[in-house]
Design an enzyme around this catalytic site. Sequence first.
Site, PDB file in Angstrom:
ATOM      1  N   TYR A 137       1.226  -1.040   0.107  1.00 48.59           N
ATOM      2  CA  TYR A 137       0.472   0.305  -0.286  1.00 48.59           C
ATOM      3  C   TYR A 137       0.888   1.349   0.089  1.00 48.59           C
ATOM      4  CZ  TYR A 137      -3.832   3.316   1.334  1.00 48.59           C
ATOM      5  OH  TYR A 137      -4.645   4.257   2.141  1.00 48.59           O
ATOM      6  N   LYS A 167      -1.488  -1.094  -4.697  1.00 44.11           N
ATOM      7  CA  LYS A 167      -2.155   0.205  -3.859  1.00 44.11           C
ATOM      8  C   LYS A 167      -1.975   0.782  -3.731  1.00 44.11           C
ATOM      9  CE  LYS A 167      -5.859   1.906  -0.975  1.00 44.11           C
ATOM     10  NZ  LYS A 167      -5.202   2.896  -0.535  1.00 44.11           N
TER      11      LYS A 167
END
Length: 306
Positions: A137, A167
Amino acid sequence: MKPRFRGLIAAPFTPFNPDMSLNLDVVPLYARLLRENGVGAAFICGTTGEGLSMTSRERMQVAEAWMKCAGDLRVIVHTGHNCLEEARDLTRHAAQIGAAAVSAMGPCFFRPRDQDELADWCAPIAAEAPGLPFYYYHIPSMTGVAMKMAPLLGLAGARIPSFAGIKYTHEDLDDYEECVNHENGRFDILFGRDELLMEGWARRALGAVGSTYNYAAPLYIKLLKHVGAGETSEARKLQDKAIRMIATCCDVGVTHFASSKSVMAMLGVDCGPARPPLRNIAPERAEELRHRLEQEDFFSTACAVS
């Protein structure tokens, strides 16, 4: 590994009671709202979900609540933590309850110095759920872990068998595109800036994670249909509308997270307050927000639940 994530992925708000305790009774209605409005997956306990403002036990409870009512909604559990052992525990728990994937942001105190150290940080976390796709992330605006992501792909791909992608919540579109094209598209690079969705799709994004997909998914789905049909001017009108919506939510004296929780309540899914240090919207400003959103014709494209 399960199929890649495509289309809109909502980043749900965590529902709290007025006393800041978890209000998990809201989750079944919330999950239904997302499913009925075309959202295919939920990325829980991340930034929008105030994951780092909760205890590990609370995060596990939130994950369990979502898994009980997800149905065909695929759930990605954010398991990042400044403490590596806590991150490993959260990841192991996510695998045990049947999550579709796990993801972890980099630690913000202390931070890895380069992509090599970051890959070494991610490896033991992902190892706790070897059967699940692992997504790093990337959100440097929050973590301060600010480095190019394209070099991470080769390192993490070699060290982490379950490494699925990133992400990507950052504005470096050149780096994003390099990640998408890495090794002929080997990795799944989920786009994370709602106000730049058109630009992300132009860089070959196929899946997107965002907070405003909680309450404006129909707008973005229509936007992407126009993009797919080559109707750029129509898509741009909707993207500009989304930008105005986001700006309005940021212009009522609190953070976008806190004002967006107020928007969720307007739509019948009351997620309660945001936890400190976030400041919550005053009642009079909430009414101002509703009025301004009505002026922008927001509610005609907002999510609804039957």
